[in-house]
Design a protein around this motif. Structure first.
Motif, PDB file in Angstrom:
ATOM      1  N   GLU A  61     -15.711  24.459  96.694  1.00 54.81           N
ATOM      2  CA  GLU A  61     -16.293  24.433  98.038  1.00 54.81           C
ATOM      3  C   GLU A  61     -16.442  25.837  98.623  1.00 54.81           C
ATOM      4  OE1 GLU A  61     -17.451  21.653  99.185  1.00 54.81           O
ATOM      5  OE2 GLU A  61     -16.523  20.329  97.702  1.00 54.81           O
ATOM      6  N   MET A  62     -15.318  26.517  98.814  1.00 56.77           N
ATOM      7  CA  MET A  62     -15.335  27.880  99.340  1.00 56.77           C
ATOM      8  C   MET A  62     -14.098  28.597  98.822  1.00 56.77           C
ATOM      9  SD  MET A  62     -15.197  29.182 103.325  1.00 56.77           S
ATOM     10  CE  MET A  62     -16.724  28.358 103.786  1.00 56.77           C
ATOM     11  N   ASP A  63     -14.287  29.716  98.112  1.00 58.95           N
ATOM     12  CA  ASP A  63     -13.122  30.398  97.533  1.00 58.95           C
ATOM     13  C   ASP A  63     -12.340  31.151  98.604  1.00 58.95           C
ATOM     14  OD1 ASP A  63     -14.271  32.933  97.985  1.00 58.95           O
ATOM     15  OD2 ASP A  63     -15.151  33.015  95.989  1.00 58.95           O
ATOM     16  N   GLY A  64     -11.181  31.673  98.204  1.00 59.85           N
ATOM     17  CA  GLY A  64     -10.297  32.319  99.157  1.00 59.85           C
ATOM     18  C   GLY A  64     -10.864  33.578  99.777  1.00 59.85           C
ATOM     19  N   ILE A  65     -11.622  34.340  98.995  1.00 57.19           N
ATOM     20  CA  ILE A  65     -12.205  35.584  99.510  1.00 57.19           C
ATOM     21  C   ILE A  65     -13.174  35.286 100.653  1.00 57.19           C
ATOM     22  CG2 ILE A  65     -13.531  37.650  98.938  1.00 57.19           C
ATOM     23  CD1 ILE A  65     -10.867  37.557  97.497  1.00 57.19           C
ATOM     24  N   GLU A  66     -14.067  34.319 100.420  1.00 59.50           N
ATOM     25  CA  GLU A  66     -15.046  33.951 101.452  1.00 59.50           C
ATOM     26  C   GLU A  66     -14.342  33.337 102.663  1.00 59.50           C
ATOM     27  OE1 GLU A  66     -19.164  31.341 102.027  1.00 59.50           O
ATOM     28  OE2 GLU A  66     -18.099  31.309 100.100  1.00 59.50           O
ATOM     29  N   THR A  67     -13.316  32.537 102.394  1.00 56.94           N
ATOM     30  CA  THR A  67     -12.563  31.918 103.492  1.00 56.94           C
ATOM     31  C   THR A  67     -11.925  32.978 104.374  1.00 56.94           C
ATOM     32  OG1 THR A  67     -12.058  29.993 102.105  1.00 56.94           O
ATOM     33  CG2 THR A  67     -10.709  30.310 104.073  1.00 56.94           C
ATOM     34  N   CYS A  68     -11.284  33.959 103.746  1.00 57.44           N
ATOM     35  CA  CYS A  68     -10.649  35.052 104.488  1.00 57.44           C
ATOM     36  C   CYS A  68     -11.685  35.822 105.298  1.00 57.44           C
ATOM     37  CB  CYS A  68      -9.932  35.975 103.516  1.00 57.44           C
ATOM     38  SG  CYS A  68      -9.068  37.366 104.294  1.00 57.44           S
ATOM     39  N   ASP A  69     -12.810  36.092 104.685  1.00 57.75           N
ATOM     40  CA  ASP A  69     -13.881  36.832 105.347  1.00 57.75           C
ATOM     41  C   ASP A  69     -14.365  36.096 106.595  1.00 57.75           C
ATOM     42  OD1 ASP A  69     -15.474  39.210 105.263  1.00 57.75           O
ATOM     43  OD2 ASP A  69     -17.187  37.980 104.696  1.00 57.75           O
ATOM     44  N   LYS A  70     -14.546  34.785 106.477  1.00 60.44           N
ATOM     45  CA  LYS A  70     -15.027  33.984 107.613  1.00 60.44           C
ATOM     46  C   LYS A  70     -13.969  33.891 108.712  1.00 60.44           C
ATOM     47  CE  LYS A  70     -18.530  31.185 105.283  1.00 60.44           C
ATOM     48  NZ  LYS A  70     -19.616  31.793 106.100  1.00 60.44           N
ATOM     49  N   LEU A  71     -12.702  33.782 108.314  1.00 66.06           N
ATOM     50  CA  LEU A  71     -11.629  33.744 109.311  1.00 66.06           C
ATOM     51  C   LEU A  71     -11.578  35.036 110.106  1.00 66.06           C
ATOM     52  CD1 LEU A  71      -8.792  32.060 107.199  1.00 66.06           C
ATOM     53  CD2 LEU A  71      -9.784  31.126 109.294  1.00 66.06           C
ATOM     54  N   ARG A  72     -11.755  36.168 109.421  1.00 66.06           N
ATOM     55  CA  ARG A  72     -11.692  37.459 110.101  1.00 66.06           C
ATOM     56  C   ARG A  72     -12.858  37.668 111.067  1.00 66.06           C
ATOM     57  NH1 ARG A  72      -6.551  38.276 110.083  1.00 66.06           N
ATOM     58  NH2 ARG A  72      -5.658  39.300 108.240  1.00 66.06           N
ATOM     59  N   GLU A  73     -13.924  36.909 110.889  1.00 66.60           N
ATOM     60  CA  GLU A  73     -15.060  37.016 111.800  1.00 66.60           C
ATOM     61  C   GLU A  73     -14.788  36.303 113.120  1.00 66.60           C
ATOM     62  OE1 GLU A  73     -18.331  35.413 109.661  1.00 66.60           O
ATOM     63  OE2 GLU A  73     -18.574  37.160 108.345  1.00 66.60           O
ATOM     64  N   MET A  74     -13.755  35.451 113.140  1.00 66.39           N
ATOM     65  CA  MET A  74     -13.412  34.687 114.342  1.00 66.39           C
ATOM     66  C   MET A  74     -12.344  35.442 115.135  1.00 66.39           C
ATOM     67  SD  MET A  74     -13.131  30.908 112.587  1.00 66.39           S
ATOM     68  CE  MET A  74     -14.316  30.409 111.327  1.00 66.39           C
ATOM     69  N   PRO A  75     -12.587  35.728 116.410  1.00 67.98           N
ATOM     70  CA  PRO A  75     -11.643  36.511 117.216  1.00 67.98           C
ATOM     71  C   PRO A  75     -10.224  35.958 117.207  1.00 67.98           C
ATOM     72  CG  PRO A  75     -13.706  36.213 118.394  1.00 67.98           C
ATOM     73  CD  PRO A  75     -13.794  35.358 117.167  1.00 67.98           C
ATOM     74  N   GLU A  76     -10.071  34.634 117.196  1.00 65.56           N
ATOM     75  CA  GLU A  76      -8.725  34.052 117.261  1.00 65.56           C
ATOM     76  C   GLU A  76      -7.904  34.281 115.999  1.00 65.56           C
ATOM     77  OE1 GLU A  76     -11.411  30.353 116.484  1.00 65.56           O
ATOM     78  OE2 GLU A  76     -11.609  32.422 117.187  1.00 65.56           O
ATOM     79  N   PHE A  77      -8.577  34.706 114.896  1.00 65.30           N
ATOM     80  CA  PHE A  77      -7.861  34.947 113.650  1.00 65.30           C
ATOM     81  C   PHE A  77      -7.893  36.415 113.226  1.00 65.30           C
ATOM     82  CE2 PHE A  77      -9.362  30.471 113.210  1.00 65.30           C
ATOM     83  CZ  PHE A  77      -8.120  29.870 113.297  1.00 65.30           C
ATOM     84  N   SER A  78      -8.305  37.291 114.124  1.00 70.00           N
ATOM     85  CA  SER A  78      -8.451  38.707 113.761  1.00 70.00           C
ATOM     86  C   SER A  78      -7.118  39.364 113.430  1.00 70.00           C
ATOM     87  CB  SER A  78      -9.144  39.477 114.894  1.00 70.00           C
ATOM     88  OG  SER A  78      -8.362  39.435 116.076  1.00 70.00           O
ATOM     89  N   ASP A  79      -6.019  38.894 114.066  1.00 69.37           N
ATOM     90  CA  ASP A  79      -4.727  39.510 113.789  1.00 69.37           C
ATOM     91  C   ASP A  79      -3.721  38.537 113.185  1.00 69.37           C
ATOM     92  OD1 ASP A  79      -4.310  37.990 116.015  1.00 69.37           O
ATOM     93  OD2 ASP A  79      -3.209  39.518 117.137  1.00 69.37           O
ATOM     94  N   VAL A  80      -4.204  37.377 112.707  1.00 67.68           N
ATOM     95  CA  VAL A  80      -3.332  36.435 111.996  1.00 67.68           C
ATOM     96  C   VAL A  80      -3.062  36.995 110.596  1.00 67.68           C
ATOM     97  CG1 VAL A  80      -3.218  34.141 110.932  1.00 67.68           C
ATOM     98  CG2 VAL A  80      -4.081  34.399 113.253  1.00 67.68           C
ATOM     99  N   LEU A  81      -1.837  36.888 110.134  1.00 65.27           N
ATOM    100  CA  LEU A  81      -1.508  37.361 108.792  1.00 65.27           C
ATOM    101  C   LEU A  81      -2.174  36.479 107.743  1.00 65.27           C
ATOM    102  CD1 LEU A  81       2.313  37.989 109.249  1.00 65.27           C
ATOM    103  CD2 LEU A  81       0.588  39.745 108.861  1.00 65.27           C
TER     104      LEU A  81
END
Length: 232
Positions: A61-81
């Motif tokens: 469906e969506m690999d980890g690299i793309e998932t991480c990239d999309k999460l970082r584009e969302m302000p609420e996840f910009s500083d989540v580990l």
């Protein structure tokens, strides 16, 4: 914060891995949610609002690299580990992970005690950084052409607000804390990732490159054979 106050999201397409990790983290009193792929992981993350996300790299469906990239584009996840837990330990895979905004990279297989130790170290360090920012009367640092907002993990360059992943932000904060001073690679590793965290040799270089892409090439200088320094 106590372990029970931390929320951890596990994203992996292997049920056995999810069960194994979930069991060991819950045994340490962490709050744990799981997802089977990247798309589901993003949806769960929005509802769960985790402090730490552990991602497999190879998923349908969506690999980890793309998932991480999309999460970082969302302000609420910009500083989540965000850390990758994967059997792929090749250098190029680690670079791709850090390029996407990952904070750490853990190779499978890993013993439960080692995993728990790594998780606690990451959360402790992140919490300590947050507390330091809150304790400081001034959360804004003006240096050269940029302003660093420690409270919001933002960098302001001109009229543009840049939301940086936690490790990029902490690296910038370290280098800019003493402009013109050369920080050795060991000092950077210990200052940003911690003495007990083992990361690849290219980790610092990748994060420096990402900062230069966002802030410009002239703010961080490479001192060959030694490390890096911030030019104010």
């Amino acid at each position: 914060m106590e372990n029970s106050e931390y929320k951890i999201l596990l994203v992996d397409d292997e049920p056995d891995i999810l069960e194994f990790l979930s069991y060991n983290l819950k045994k340490e009193k962490f709050q744990v949610e799981t997802a089977n792929n990247g798309i589901e992981g993003i949806e769960v993350a929005k509802k769960f609002q985790p402090h730490l996300i552990i991602l497999d790299v190879m998923m349908p469906e969506m690999d980890g690299i793309e998932t991480c990239d999309k999460l970082r584009e969302m302000p609420e996840f910009s500083d989540v580990l965000i850390t990758f837990l994967t059997a792929r330990s090749e250098d190029y895979s680690q670079i791709a992970g850090f390029d996407a905004g990952a904070d750490d990279y853990i190779s499978k297989p890993i013993k439960p005690k080692v995993l728990i130790s790594r998780v606690k170290a990451m959360l402790k360090r992140a919490n300590r950084s947050t507390n330091k920012a809150e304790e400081n009367e001034s959360t804004l640092i003006q240096i050269g052409p940029i302003t660093i907002d420690k409270e919001r993990y933002l960098v302001i360059k001109g009229d543009e607000e840049l939301s940086l992943p936690r490790k990029e932000f902490e690296l910038l904060l370290l280098l800019s804390s003493r402009p013109q001073r050369v920080f050795t690679r060991d000092e950077i590793y210990n200052g940003v990732w911690g003495e007990n965290i083992v990361v690849g040799d290219r980790t610092i270089d990748v994060h420096i490159r990402k900062l230069r892409e966002k802030l410009g090439d002239n703010l961080i200088k490479t001192v060959k054979g030694v490390g890096y320094k911030f030019i104010d």
